[in-house]
Design an enzyme around this catalytic site. Structure first.
Site, PDB file in Angstrom:
ATOM      1  N   ASN A   1       0.829  -1.262  -0.045  1.00 18.77           N
ATOM      2  CA  ASN A   1       0.002   0.022   0.019  1.00 18.77           C
ATOM      3  C   ASN A   1       1.012   1.214   0.083  1.00 18.77           C
ATOM      4  O   ASN A   1       0.645   2.303  -0.860  1.00 18.77           O
ATOM      5  CB  ASN A   1      -1.047   0.137   1.246  1.00 18.77           C
ATOM      6  CG  ASN A   1      -1.624  -1.081   1.270  1.00 18.77           C
ATOM      7  OD1 ASN A   1      -1.961  -1.849   0.361  1.00 18.77           O
ATOM      8  ND2 ASN A   1      -2.200  -1.564   2.614  1.00 18.77           N
TER       9      ASN A   1
ATOM     10  N   TYR B   1       3.084  -3.343  14.502  1.00 22.00           N
ATOM     11  CA  TYR B   1       3.064  -4.746  15.191  1.00 22.00           C
ATOM     12  C   TYR B   1       1.724  -5.363  15.024  1.00 22.00           C
ATOM     13  O   TYR B   1       0.748  -4.822  15.227  1.00 22.00           O
ATOM     14  CB  TYR B   1       3.328  -4.244  16.717  1.00 22.00           C
ATOM     15  CG  TYR B   1       3.338  -5.547  17.724  1.00 22.00           C
ATOM     16  CD1 TYR B   1       3.989  -6.490  17.482  1.00 22.00           C
ATOM     17  CD2 TYR B   1       2.445  -5.590  18.899  1.00 22.00           C
ATOM     18  CE1 TYR B   1       4.024  -7.751  18.470  1.00 22.00           C
ATOM     19  CE2 TYR B   1       2.216  -6.387  19.614  1.00 22.00           C
ATOM     20  CZ  TYR B   1       2.984  -7.543  19.390  1.00 22.00           C
ATOM     21  OH  TYR B   1       2.924  -8.527  20.196  1.00 22.00           O
TER      22      TYR B   1
ATOM     23  N   ARG C   1      -1.670 -16.777   5.513  1.00 24.15           N
ATOM     24  CA  ARG C   1      -0.169 -16.429   4.732  1.00 24.15           C
ATOM     25  C   ARG C   1       1.156 -17.037   5.448  1.00 24.15           C
ATOM     26  O   ARG C   1       1.969 -16.857   4.965  1.00 24.15           O
ATOM     27  CB  ARG C   1       0.066 -14.741   5.436  1.00 24.15           C
ATOM     28  CG  ARG C   1       0.399 -14.357   6.719  1.00 24.15           C
ATOM     29  CD  ARG C   1       0.255 -13.118   7.123  1.00 24.15           C
ATOM     30  NE  ARG C   1       0.996 -12.248   6.499  1.00 24.15           N
ATOM     31  CZ  ARG C   1       1.092 -10.909   6.610  1.00 24.15           C
ATOM     32  NH1 ARG C   1       0.242 -10.562   7.761  1.00 24.15           N
ATOM     33  NH2 ARG C   1       1.586  -9.960   5.949  1.00 24.15           N
TER      34      ARG C   1
ATOM     35  N   TYR D   1      -5.830 -12.407   2.901  1.00 27.07           N
ATOM     36  CA  TYR D   1      -6.677 -12.152   4.095  1.00 27.07           C
ATOM     37  C   TYR D   1      -8.080 -11.446   3.608  1.00 27.07           C
ATOM     38  O   TYR D   1      -8.260 -11.246   2.620  1.00 27.07           O
ATOM     39  CB  TYR D   1      -5.791 -10.908   4.801  1.00 27.07           C
ATOM     40  CG  TYR D   1      -5.758  -9.770   4.144  1.00 27.07           C
ATOM     41  CD1 TYR D   1      -6.663  -8.683   4.488  1.00 27.07           C
ATOM     42  CD2 TYR D   1      -4.900  -9.635   3.210  1.00 27.07           C
ATOM     43  CE1 TYR D   1      -6.470  -7.543   4.251  1.00 27.07           C
ATOM     44  CE2 TYR D   1      -4.718  -8.224   2.662  1.00 27.07           C
ATOM     45  CZ  TYR D   1      -5.617  -7.030   3.059  1.00 27.07           C
ATOM     46  OH  TYR D   1      -5.649  -5.827   2.687  1.00 27.07           O
TER      47      TYR D   1
ATOM     48  N   GLY E   1      -2.914   8.353  16.370  1.00 26.33           N
ATOM     49  CA  GLY E   1      -4.359   8.338  16.007  1.00 26.33           C
ATOM     50  C   GLY E   1      -4.824   9.643  15.479  1.00 26.33           C
ATOM     51  O   GLY E   1      -4.535  10.408  14.576  1.00 26.33           O
TER      52      GLY E   1
ATOM     53  N   ALA F   1      -5.932   1.440   5.259  1.00 23.78           N
ATOM     54  CA  ALA F   1      -4.477   1.785   5.008  1.00 23.78           C
ATOM     55  C   ALA F   1      -4.058   3.233   5.448  1.00 23.78           C
ATOM     56  O   ALA F   1      -3.320   3.754   4.860  1.00 23.78           O
ATOM     57  CB  ALA F   1      -4.395   1.544   3.410  1.00 23.78           C
ATOM     58  N   ALA F   2      -4.627   3.602   6.548  1.00 26.54           N
ATOM     59  CA  ALA F   2      -4.466   5.222   6.896  1.00 26.54           C
ATOM     60  C   ALA F   2      -2.976   5.400   7.314  1.00 26.54           C
ATOM     61  O   ALA F   2      -2.319   6.163   6.480  1.00 26.54           O
ATOM     62  CB  ALA F   2      -5.257   5.487   8.118  1.00 26.54           C
TER      63      ALA F   2
ATOM     64  N   ASP G   1      -0.360   3.238   6.401  1.00 24.05           N
ATOM     65  CA  ASP G   1       0.304   2.989   5.130  1.00 24.05           C
ATOM     66  C   ASP G   1       0.397   4.362   4.298  1.00 24.05           C
ATOM     67  O   ASP G   1       1.481   4.514   3.738  1.00 24.05           O
ATOM     68  CB  ASP G   1      -0.206   1.896   4.221  1.00 24.05           C
ATOM     69  CG  ASP G   1      -0.363   0.648   5.038  1.00 24.05           C
ATOM     70  OD1 ASP G   1       0.445   0.564   6.221  1.00 24.05           O
ATOM     71  OD2 ASP G   1      -1.306  -0.260   4.976  1.00 24.05           O
TER      72      ASP G   1
END
Length: 301
Positions: free
Chosen positions: A32, A162, A102, A86, A223, A251-252, A254
């Site tokens: 992404n 993580y 995966r 996924y 955040g 994907a914020a 990323d």
């Protein structure tokens, strides 16, 4: 920073549309970031380092990388492994949950396919997920290859990202996360990730932890509150772009990372880069799925 290598895994993404319908696409945290980075700054050379299969699904992904104008010269093809997969379920607030398949993907063996040293590049980007999917032998190989790159002038960017399910234990994850933080010139850290892995409860605790390492730029994403930008000489708090309607936060982070590196690659200072990155992230969470439609133009850099 004209030449960038991004290392990780791209998977088949299945998004729930209804009780009986799924939509298929391709995504993964570093993929992404690679796509959004190239879209934000088309003049940069962005290469993706990974391993994929030799099947039809892998062919589709390979062609997608080419369509997104990513360099594919470091994409290795496996004869007996395939893409990971996924499934995403997104609730009515835009928050998502995932189910993964995966563990036997081609990408988990990527470093075994790399002969010799990695080619010279201006910047090498990886995440905690990039490291987590490898076995310890490959992690040591990666450390050695990045050490050689750094000695030749390459900057290393590490995003903690993580995921507990990918590690044997938090202790094991912390050991390797700190190993790559110690190599990083730029750290892109999230408060939520640090809370899970290190039990850090505030930005100041994260700053204290990162101060153990010689990191030139610390970008701490808190955040919807703020982004804290720390260099070796100063610190700033950058407000997050307000968003009226959140569709999908997949994907914020990323997208933020991509915006930040795109701006820095084009010469912006860290604070200006963080402001632009916040705009990119705000744009991306207004659309479903990890990758926005290519016809939807990202904020101008």
């Amino acid at each position: 920073m004209n030449h960038i290598v991004i290392f990780g895994e791209c998977m088949i993404e299945l998004v729930t549309q209804s009780a009986h319908q799924l939509a298929k696409s391709f995504a993964g945290d570093t993929f992404n970031t690679a796509v959004y980075l190239k879209r934000c700054a088309p003049g940069l050379q962005v290469h993706y380092l990974t391993a994929i299969g030799s099947d039809a699904q892998s062919d589709e992904l390979y062609h997608l990388m080419q369509q997104e104008k990513l360099g594919v010269d470091m994409v290795h093809r496996s004869a007996n492994r395939h893409l990971g997969l996924y499934m995403v379920h997104t609730d009515n607030t835009g928050e998502r949950s995932f189910t993964y398949w995966r563990s036997e993907s081609a990408a988990t063996q990527t470093l075994y396919s790399v002969d010799g040293e990695l080619p010279d590049t201006d910047l090498f980007y990886l995440s905690g997920i990039s490291v987590a999917i490898l076995d310890d032998t490959q992690r040591h190989m990666l450390v050695d290859k990045l050490t050689a790159l750094r000695q030749r002038g390459c900057k290393i960017v590490f995003d903690l990202n993580y995921r507990p399910a990918l590690w044997k234990s938090p202790d094991h994850a912390r050991q390797w996360a700190d190993r790559f933080y110690a190599m990083a010139d730029i750290a892109l850290s999230g408060v939520d990730d640090h809370a899970q892995l290190y039990a850090h409860q505030s930005v100041s605790e994260i700053v204290t932890h990162l101060s153990r390492f010689s990191i030139e730029e610390q970008i701490i994403k808190n955040g919807a509150s703020e982004v804290v930008v720390n260099t070796q000489s100063d610190s700033w708090s950058v407000p997050v772009e307000p968003v009226e309607t959140v569709i999908d936060t997949t994907a914020a982070g990323d997208a933020f990372n991509a915006g930040y590196l795109a701006a820095r690659g084009k010469g912006a200072d860290p604070v200006s880069a963080a402001k632009y990155a916040a705009k990119v992230a705000a744009f991306v969470i207004g659309y479903p799925g990890a990758i926005t439609p290519p016809e939807k133009a990202l904020p101008r850099l």
